[in-house]
Design a protein around this motif. Structure first.
Motif, PDB file in Angstrom:
ATOM      1  N   HIS A  82       4.158 -17.577  -8.533  1.00 46.52           N
ATOM      2  CA  HIS A  82       2.954 -16.748  -8.473  1.00 46.52           C
ATOM      3  C   HIS A  82       3.286 -15.518  -7.645  1.00 46.52           C
ATOM      4  O   HIS A  82       2.964 -15.424  -6.469  1.00 46.52           O
ATOM      5  N   ALA A  83       3.968 -14.576  -8.303  1.00 47.35           N
ATOM      6  CA  ALA A  83       4.563 -13.449  -7.577  1.00 47.35           C
ATOM      7  C   ALA A  83       3.499 -12.528  -6.989  1.00 47.35           C
ATOM      8  O   ALA A  83       3.648 -12.033  -5.876  1.00 47.35           O
ATOM      9  N   VAL A  84       2.456 -12.277  -7.759  1.00 46.29           N
ATOM     10  CA  VAL A  84       1.336 -11.496  -7.241  1.00 46.29           C
ATOM     11  C   VAL A  84       0.126 -12.412  -7.330  1.00 46.29           C
ATOM     12  O   VAL A  84      -0.168 -12.954  -8.389  1.00 46.29           O
ATOM     13  N   ASP A  85      -0.560 -12.600  -6.203  1.00 48.39           N
ATOM     14  CA  ASP A  85      -1.527 -13.682  -6.139  1.00 48.39           C
ATOM     15  C   ASP A  85      -2.846 -13.191  -5.550  1.00 48.39           C
ATOM     16  O   ASP A  85      -3.229 -13.568  -4.446  1.00 48.39           O
ATOM     17  N   GLY A  86      -3.507 -12.291  -6.290  1.00 41.46           N
ATOM     18  CA  GLY A  86      -4.797 -11.809  -5.813  1.00 41.46           C
ATOM     19  C   GLY A  86      -4.677 -10.544  -5.002  1.00 41.46           C
ATOM     20  O   GLY A  86      -5.028 -10.515  -3.825  1.00 41.46           O
ATOM     21  N   LEU A  91      -6.632   3.387  -5.086  1.00 39.72           N
ATOM     22  CA  LEU A  91      -5.783   4.551  -4.824  1.00 39.72           C
ATOM     23  C   LEU A  91      -6.668   5.781  -4.960  1.00 39.72           C
ATOM     24  O   LEU A  91      -7.337   5.959  -5.980  1.00 39.72           O
ATOM     25  N   HIS A  92      -6.694   6.599  -3.910  1.00 42.38           N
ATOM     26  CA  HIS A  92      -7.560   7.772  -3.935  1.00 42.38           C
ATOM     27  C   HIS A  92      -6.810   9.003  -4.397  1.00 42.38           C
ATOM     28  O   HIS A  92      -5.583   9.060  -4.334  1.00 42.38           O
ATOM     29  N   ASN A  93      -7.616   9.978  -4.805  1.00 42.63           N
ATOM     30  CA  ASN A  93      -7.081  11.231  -5.282  1.00 42.63           C
ATOM     31  C   ASN A  93      -6.165  11.893  -4.247  1.00 42.63           C
ATOM     32  O   ASN A  93      -6.525  12.031  -3.086  1.00 42.63           O
ATOM     33  N   ASN A  94      -4.974  12.275  -4.688  1.00 47.76           N
ATOM     34  CA  ASN A  94      -4.043  13.063  -3.875  1.00 47.76           C
ATOM     35  C   ASN A  94      -3.562  12.372  -2.598  1.00 47.76           C
ATOM     36  O   ASN A  94      -3.154  13.024  -1.661  1.00 47.76           O
ATOM     37  N   GLU A  95      -3.635  11.054  -2.545  1.00 49.88           N
ATOM     38  CA  GLU A  95      -3.111  10.391  -1.347  1.00 49.88           C
ATOM     39  C   GLU A  95      -1.758   9.744  -1.643  1.00 49.88           C
ATOM     40  O   GLU A  95      -1.388   9.556  -2.798  1.00 49.88           O
ATOM     41  N   VAL A  96      -1.037   9.441  -0.561  1.00 48.38           N
ATOM     42  CA  VAL A  96       0.171   8.641  -0.693  1.00 48.38           C
ATOM     43  C   VAL A  96      -0.144   7.264  -0.117  1.00 48.38           C
ATOM     44  O   VAL A  96      -0.440   7.136   1.077  1.00 48.38           O
ATOM     45  N   LEU A  97      -0.133   6.270  -0.984  1.00 47.87           N
ATOM     46  CA  LEU A  97      -0.430   4.907  -0.550  1.00 47.87           C
ATOM     47  C   LEU A  97       0.883   4.128  -0.564  1.00 47.87           C
ATOM     48  O   LEU A  97       1.546   4.046  -1.596  1.00 47.87           O
ATOM     49  N   ALA A  98       1.254   3.596   0.569  1.00 48.48           N
ATOM     50  CA  ALA A  98       2.509   2.840   0.612  1.00 48.48           C
ATOM     51  C   ALA A  98       2.225   1.352   0.496  1.00 48.48           C
ATOM     52  O   ALA A  98       1.251   0.857   1.065  1.00 48.48           O
ATOM     53  N   ILE A  99       3.055   0.660  -0.268  1.00 47.96           N
ATOM     54  CA  ILE A  99       3.023  -0.803  -0.262  1.00 47.96           C
ATOM     55  C   ILE A  99       4.330  -1.246   0.376  1.00 47.96           C
ATOM     56  O   ILE A  99       5.403  -0.969  -0.151  1.00 47.96           O
ATOM     57  N   VAL A 100       4.242  -1.886   1.544  1.00 45.00           N
ATOM     58  CA  VAL A 100       5.464  -2.315   2.213  1.00 45.00           C
ATOM     59  C   VAL A 100       5.524  -3.834   2.270  1.00 45.00           C
ATOM     60  O   VAL A 100       4.507  -4.527   2.173  1.00 45.00           O
ATOM     61  N   GLY A 101       6.717  -4.320   2.450  1.00 44.01           N
ATOM     62  CA  GLY A 101       6.921  -5.759   2.531  1.00 44.01           C
ATOM     63  C   GLY A 101       8.386  -6.040   2.267  1.00 44.01           C
ATOM     64  O   GLY A 101       9.127  -5.170   1.820  1.00 44.01           O
ATOM     65  N   GLU A 102       8.771  -7.285   2.548  1.00 41.27           N
ATOM     66  CA  GLU A 102      10.171  -7.627   2.392  1.00 41.27           C
ATOM     67  C   GLU A 102      10.449  -8.117   0.977  1.00 41.27           C
ATOM     68  O   GLU A 102       9.526  -8.312   0.192  1.00 41.27           O
ATOM     69  N   SER A 103      11.728  -8.338   0.660  1.00 39.03           N
ATOM     70  CA  SER A 103      12.046  -8.696  -0.711  1.00 39.03           C
ATOM     71  C   SER A 103      11.327  -9.986  -1.101  1.00 39.03           C
ATOM     72  O   SER A 103      11.207 -10.904  -0.308  1.00 39.03           O
ATOM     73  N   GLY A 104      10.828 -10.011  -2.328  1.00 39.10           N
ATOM     74  CA  GLY A 104      10.133 -11.187  -2.813  1.00 39.10           C
ATOM     75  C   GLY A 104       8.669 -11.246  -2.436  1.00 39.10           C
ATOM     76  O   GLY A 104       7.998 -12.229  -2.738  1.00 39.10           O
ATOM     77  N   CYS A 105       8.141 -10.206  -1.791  1.00 36.72           N
ATOM     78  CA  CYS A 105       6.746 -10.268  -1.372  1.00 36.72           C
ATOM     79  C   CYS A 105       5.808  -9.904  -2.513  1.00 36.72           C
ATOM     80  O   CYS A 105       4.604 -10.077  -2.406  1.00 36.72           O
ATOM     81  N   GLY A 106       6.343  -9.367  -3.594  1.00 34.67           N
ATOM     82  CA  GLY A 106       5.518  -9.068  -4.757  1.00 34.67           C
ATOM     83  C   GLY A 106       5.171  -7.600  -4.916  1.00 34.67           C
ATOM     84  O   GLY A 106       4.410  -7.243  -5.796  1.00 34.67           O
ATOM     85  N   LEU A 138      -0.414  -0.576   2.688  1.00 35.12           N
ATOM     86  CA  LEU A 138      -0.737  -1.978   2.424  1.00 35.12           C
ATOM     87  C   LEU A 138       0.485  -2.793   2.819  1.00 35.12           C
ATOM     88  O   LEU A 138       1.589  -2.477   2.410  1.00 35.12           O
ATOM     89  N   VAL A 139       0.296  -3.830   3.619  1.00 33.69           N
ATOM     90  CA  VAL A 139       1.404  -4.702   3.957  1.00 33.69           C
ATOM     91  C   VAL A 139       1.282  -5.964   3.117  1.00 33.69           C
ATOM     92  O   VAL A 139       0.244  -6.635   3.147  1.00 33.69           O
ATOM     93  N   MET A 140       2.314  -6.272   2.334  1.00 34.67           N
ATOM     94  CA  MET A 140       2.262  -7.474   1.506  1.00 34.67           C
ATOM     95  C   MET A 140       3.143  -8.570   2.088  1.00 34.67           C
ATOM     96  O   MET A 140       4.191  -8.294   2.674  1.00 34.67           O
ATOM     97  N   TYR A 141       2.688  -9.798   1.945  1.00 39.06           N
ATOM     98  CA  TYR A 141       3.496 -10.946   2.359  1.00 39.06           C
ATOM     99  C   TYR A 141       3.232 -12.087   1.393  1.00 39.06           C
ATOM    100  O   TYR A 141       2.070 -12.438   1.152  1.00 39.06           O
ATOM    101  N   ALA A 142       4.266 -12.633   0.823  1.00 37.74           N
ATOM    102  CA  ALA A 142       4.161 -13.788  -0.072  1.00 37.74           C
ATOM    103  C   ALA A 142       3.080 -13.617  -1.137  1.00 37.74           C
ATOM    104  O   ALA A 142       2.234 -14.483  -1.313  1.00 37.74           O
ATOM    105  N   GLY A 143       3.098 -12.473  -1.821  1.00 36.92           N
ATOM    106  CA  GLY A 143       2.228 -12.273  -2.974  1.00 36.92           C
ATOM    107  C   GLY A 143       0.838 -11.754  -2.670  1.00 36.92           C
ATOM    108  O   GLY A 143       0.048 -11.543  -3.582  1.00 36.92           O
ATOM    109  N   PRO A 200       7.616 -18.495   2.435  1.00 41.34           N
ATOM    110  CA  PRO A 200       7.487 -19.734   1.655  1.00 41.34           C
ATOM    111  C   PRO A 200       7.777 -19.492   0.179  1.00 41.34           C
ATOM    112  O   PRO A 200       7.752 -18.361  -0.285  1.00 41.34           O
ATOM    113  N   SER A 201       8.067 -20.563  -0.529  1.00 38.24           N
ATOM    114  CA  SER A 201       8.253 -20.474  -1.971  1.00 38.24           C
ATOM    115  C   SER A 201       6.916 -20.148  -2.624  1.00 38.24           C
ATOM    116  O   SER A 201       5.875 -20.643  -2.213  1.00 38.24           O
ATOM    117  N   LEU A 202       6.944 -19.301  -3.644  1.00 43.32           N
ATOM    118  CA  LEU A 202       5.696 -18.940  -4.313  1.00 43.32           C
ATOM    119  C   LEU A 202       5.478 -19.764  -5.581  1.00 43.32           C
ATOM    120  O   LEU A 202       4.647 -19.448  -6.404  1.00 43.32           O
TER     121      LEU A 202
END
Lengths: 318, 343, 322
Positions: free
Chosen positions: B29-33, B38-53, B234-239, B285-287
């Motif tokens: 379940h790589a992406v889990d909810g 994303l707003h007009n003309n913004e830079v939105l970063a999604i950060v996280g480690e490998s496998g976070c989705g 946005l900080v992602m962790y385990a999906g 953890p395993s997803l």
């Protein structure tokens, strides 16, 4: 300066995050995401092989073919050269499953007996080529230099000759016997394998685990036997199984041309097709059954090779 | 850079996105909810480690994941009034490049090695716009020039493999920006580059974004790059998304223990912090069968029994959000640490 | 060679024959020394020759010329069997946690191979368990294969393999660049601790300037096969005197939005040139913001007259300090 500073500010968290694991605080299985039980490599490989349906079917078929050749003496209703009086050119039927030939020999029995020679030739050629090819490939790839240049020039030259012509000439020189057929096919057969192995060795030799072994002072012999060879086993097995198919077809070709095993004394699938091609319109079964045996066996060997290739996938990431 | 996102138009809205990926060992379940705007003309970063989705999220939005092994099981991706999860493959082809474009880490994913670089950009313009071949080619050269490729008219006739790493990324930016898309997704755009080249490419990316007024989703593991580029993070962790904040807020006041750990695990080039970095013990953890509680619990120094049992509700404070049971706990190191910064 | 130098590299040079009569000077006249117990950082962008330097020192590839003095002997002149003996004293940890472990050997066999080939068969399992514990691996996992472990754990296995022979010097070739930030921190902390506990000397090779600053006592900055600047950590990071060092430092992003967006940047033009055809004179001159005529004609030598620590720039003293 509003940088996140890490000093006395957050001693609790700091300590919890920064403490290196001590002797009595070793990581446990679940915290490190490790599987409960170690998965042995062969199990992973087997699992992958089983997923390859054609390969599994091929293994079953090959086992049946091999067993019926090995136990031909028990299964075959008649002898290999036994002539049944009055039964000439009987078409396939209840009495003679695959019919009979021009002098009244049972075709089914002969296909069973012929399989012995064809399979034996195929397997021995593949194994001998495999051994020679592996040794030459490893030596050539690992040590490089002049030896490598010489061996590769030599195989380049040999491989650029029309192989059928070379086989025919060699077969003529050596004469007709099972041993000579194996010898001729091996002389030609090891070269492509050596090239493949050499290429793989060149790639493996640059891998960091080989460098690491050298940095540890591991003697060259051990580097070859413990680090290179086990990582070549997959490739070698695949190639040998493919070589079986090639060798069986090559043996048939030689026999068909009358340069293989003497049809008068010993049946092989190849010489059975070869001596009967004149009857293709009148007694089709004499060509079709041994021919089918050749095609099915070669095809199965190829599928098994494909399955093994998947099973030995070097990435082995789970 | 203090962006008032409240008054900005939402150009892309992801709601409760779930993506499954089939692997040898089971369904991940790589992406889990995942939900975000994303707003007009913004830079939105999604950060996280490998496998976070984070990359799977991006690829799902564009439907670029191989169908054979992956499936969006739930959720929506609204581009204006259009739900991309319901658009056909053919429909997606009209949207990709035209309305949403993507830049990859490896230019060979985004650019075809057997076609000249200029031709690829021109072809893309030809497909979507009513121009002549000649005009399209001229425009391609102009685009290459704008992203800082020297001798653009001559380079346009070359192949990707003849470009250096930095030039490839520039060419990919030119291709992505050719049709002035509303949204640009940049997936680790500079990870393969040397730092001096990375700085150039990031600058080009921001320049181009300002010129055509699009929004960027920047996917990266590099918190340094994020600090210089992003308005919101946005900080992602385990999906899942575990924290959402303005860039300033995240770096100066991280709310989730994972975000805190990540920020303090990074050594810095401008100062030496201490002998030891904050290191988060263990591994994600395993997803395949994710834990039912907080997914960070097994690695979290503050975890309590409740963390193992219940997935924390997302707490929204102003325009930030965090998924942690104890984000507001007074003795949580962040508070102490802030006190020190303030003094 | 001063008394506390454990390793002295002098005029190390490696030419690779790339065919068609062309030579690449991957490492060109590189000299430096490493003191017992310190960490020397070797930093630079891809193709600068830092990894080749590591392999030349350990003779994983043979140098074209130069000398490497280690424990009073010139490694480059040792016959193969004596070199083999010295390998126990100098080990290497690699970058790729996947490629650096033999997939067909168990962890025990990987870590135990060094002691085994050096005749320490007697307490092999104890030895393996000991180093596994030291690097934070549970010794119960010794029977497992590398594919079962995560990147960080594999890197620990690689470190344990190097430690098993009790070396005095470990060369770490980009040991954390393939790892995620949180795992990278685990490994960096581990290396720091091991160094303290075991009195190790480290050569730490990396392209990440932040990591190098964190772990190094002294730092050498390489560009296209040569050392551009060499000094203590503070000299290089606080008072960078080669225009390349300065540009490099200013290009590294800082994980703080306020600092990061208000920095003065020296933006370099273009890509690093190909080592196949390095520029004349100072190799950095085509990208250098302060290059003069002389820079394209005369190659500057690494000298410490100008600023107190070795810098290879004609105008080192002219660079304003911040």
């Amino acid at each position: 300066m509003t940088a996140p500073s890490r000093g006395s500010g957050a001693p609790l968290i700091d300590a919890a995050f920064a403490e290196p694991p001590s002797d009595d605080d070793l990581p446990s299985l679940e915290s490190e995401g490790l599987a409960e039980k170690p998965i042995p490599l062969w199990k992973l490989s087997l699992r992958r092989f089983l997923r390859h349906r054609m390969a599994v079917i091929s293994v079953v078929l090959l086992v049946i073919i091999v067993l019926s050749a090995v136990f031909a003496g028990l299964i075959a209703p008649y002898g290999e050269t036994q002539i049944i009086p009055g039964r000439v050119f009987v078409p396939p039927g209840a009495d003679h499953l695959f019919g009979t030939d021009s002098i009244g020999r049972d075709n089914f029995s002969r296909v069973l007996y012929g399989g012995r020679i064809s399979l034996a030739v195929g397997v021995s050629v593949a194994v001998f080529s495999g051994i020679i090819g592996t040794i030459v490939g490893i030596v050539s790839g690992y040590f490089g230099g002049r030896l490598d240049s010489f061996l590769m020039r030599f195989t380049d030259t040999a491989l650029s000759l029309p192989s059928l012509m070379v086989i025919i000439i060699l077969a003529r020189i050596l004469g007709r016997s099972v041993f000579n057929v194996v010898a001729v096919l091996t002389i030609i057969g090891w070269m492509p394998l050596a090239r493949v192995i050499r290429g793989q060795v060149l790639a493996l030799k640059e891998r960091e685990f080989v460098e690491a072994a050298r940095a540890l002072g591991v003697p060259t012999r051990r580097v070859l036997s413990r680090h290179l060879l086990p990582n070549l086993v997959g490739l070698i097995t695949v190639d040998i199984s493919l070589a079986v198919a090639v060798a069986i077809i090559a043996e048939s070709t030689l026999s068909f041309l009358g340069l293989g095993v003497d049809a008068a004394s010993t049946a092989t699938w190849g010489n059975m097709v070869g001596t009967s091609e004149g009857f293709i319109t009148t007694a089709w079964w004499l060509v079709v059954f041994p021919g089918a045996a050749i095609v099915i066996t070669a095809l199965c060997a190829n599928y098994v090779g494909d399955g093994l290739r998947d099973a030995f996938d070097p990435t082995l990431k789970s | 850079m203090s962006l008032d996102t409240a008054n900005r138009k939402v150009v892309l809205s992801v709601k409760d996105l779930h993506t499954d990926i089939k692997t040898e060992n089971g369904v991940v379940h790589a992406v889990d909810g995942v939900s975000f705007d994303l707003h007009n003309n913004e830079v939105l970063a999604i950060v996280g480690e490998s496998g976070c989705g984070k990359s799977v999220t991006a690829l799902s939005m564009l439907k670029l994941l191989p169908k054979r092994v992956s499936k969006i099981t739930q959720g929506s991706v609204m581009l204006g009034d259009l739900d991309l999860t319901k658009v056909s493959d053919r429909g997606m082809r009209k949207i990709r490049g035209k309305r949403i474009a993507m830049i990859f880490q490896d230019a060979l994913t985004g650019l075809n090695p057997v076609h000249r670089v200029g031709d690829q950009i021109a072809e893309m313009i030809l497909i979507h716009e009513d121009v002549t071949k000649r005009q399209a080619h001229q425009q391609a050269i102009r685009l290459l020039d704008q992203v800082g490729i020297p001798n653009a008219s001559e380079r346009a006739d070359r192949y990707v493999h003849e470009f250096s790493g930095g030039m490839r990324q520039r060419a990919m930016i030119a291709l992505a920006m050719a049709l002035e898309p509303e949204v640009l997704i940049a997936d680790e755009p500079t990870t393969a580059l040397d730092v001096t080249v990375q700085a150039q490419v990031l600058e080009v990316l921001l320049e181009v974004k300002e010129r055509i007024g699009s929004s960027i989703i920047l996917i990266t593991h590099d918190l340094g790059v994020v600090a210089g580029m992003a308005d919101r993070v946005l900080v992602m962790y385990a999906g899942r998304i575990i924290e959402e904040q303005s860039a300033n807020g995240l770096y100066h006041n991280p709310m989730h223990p994972y975000a805190w750990g990540l920020l303090n695990a990074m050594p810095r080039v401008d100062e030496v912090l201490s002998d030891h970095l904050a290191s988060i013990p263990g591994a994600p953890p395993s997803l395949i069968e994710p834990p039912k509680g907080c997914r960070f619990a097994s690695r979290c120094p503050m975890a309590e029994p409740v963390c193992e049992e219940v997935y924390p509700e997302v707490i929204r404070v102003a325009r930030s959000s965090v998924a942690c049971h104890f984000a507001d706990r007074p003795d949580w190191g962040r508070a102490l640490w802030n006190a020190e910064v303030m003094s | 060679m001063s008394e506390d130098d454990i390793l002295v590299v002098e005029n190390l040079t490696k030419n690779f024959d790339v065919g068609r009569g062309q030579m690449v000077r991957a490492v060109d006249d590189v000299s430096f020394s490493v003191k017992r117990g310190e960490t020397l950082g070797l930093v630079g962008e891809s193709g600068c020759g830092k990894s080749t330097t590591a392999r030349l020192i350990l003779r994983l590839i043979e140098a074209t010329s130069g000398s490497v003095m280690f424990e009073e002997q010139d490694l480059l002149k040792l016959p193969t069997n004596e070199m083999r003996r010295l390998r126990r004293r100098a080990q290497i940890v690699f970058q790729d946690p996947y490629a650096s472990l033999n997939p067909r050997m168990t962890v025990r066999d990987i870590i135990g191979e060094g002691p085994l080939v050096w005749g320490m068969k007697a307490n092999l399992d104890d030895r393996v368990a000991e180093v596994m514990t030291r690097v934070g691996l549970n010794p119960d996992w010794a029977k497992r294969y590398p594919h079962e472990f995560s990147g960080g754990q594999r890197q620990r296995i690689g470190i344990a393999r190097a430690l098993a022979l009790d070396p005095t010097l470990i060369i770490c070739d980009e040991p954390v660049s393939a790892l995620d930030v949180s795992v990278q921190a685990q490994i960096l902390n581990l290396l720091t601790d091991l160094q303290d506990e075991l009195d190790l000397t480290l050569i730490f090779i990396a392209h990440d300037l932040s990591v190098v600053r964190h772990i190094s006592d002294r730092v050498a900055v390489m560009y296209l096969g040569r050392i551009a600047e060499l000094g203590t950590r503070d000299e290089v990071y606080e008072r960078p005197s080669h225009p390349y060092t300065r540009a490099l430092l200013s290009a590294v992003p800082i994980p703080d939005p306020v600092t990061e967006r208000n920095r003065a940047r020296t933006m370099l033009e273009g890509d690093p040139p190909s080592p196949l055809n390095p520029p004349s004179g100072c190799r950095f001159h085509p990208r250098c913001p302060i290059a003069q005529q002389v820079c394209s004609e005369v190659e500057p030598v690494l000298g410490s007259e100008a600023v107190g620590h070795p810098v290879a720039c004609h105008f080192a003293e002219a660079i304003p300090q911040v």
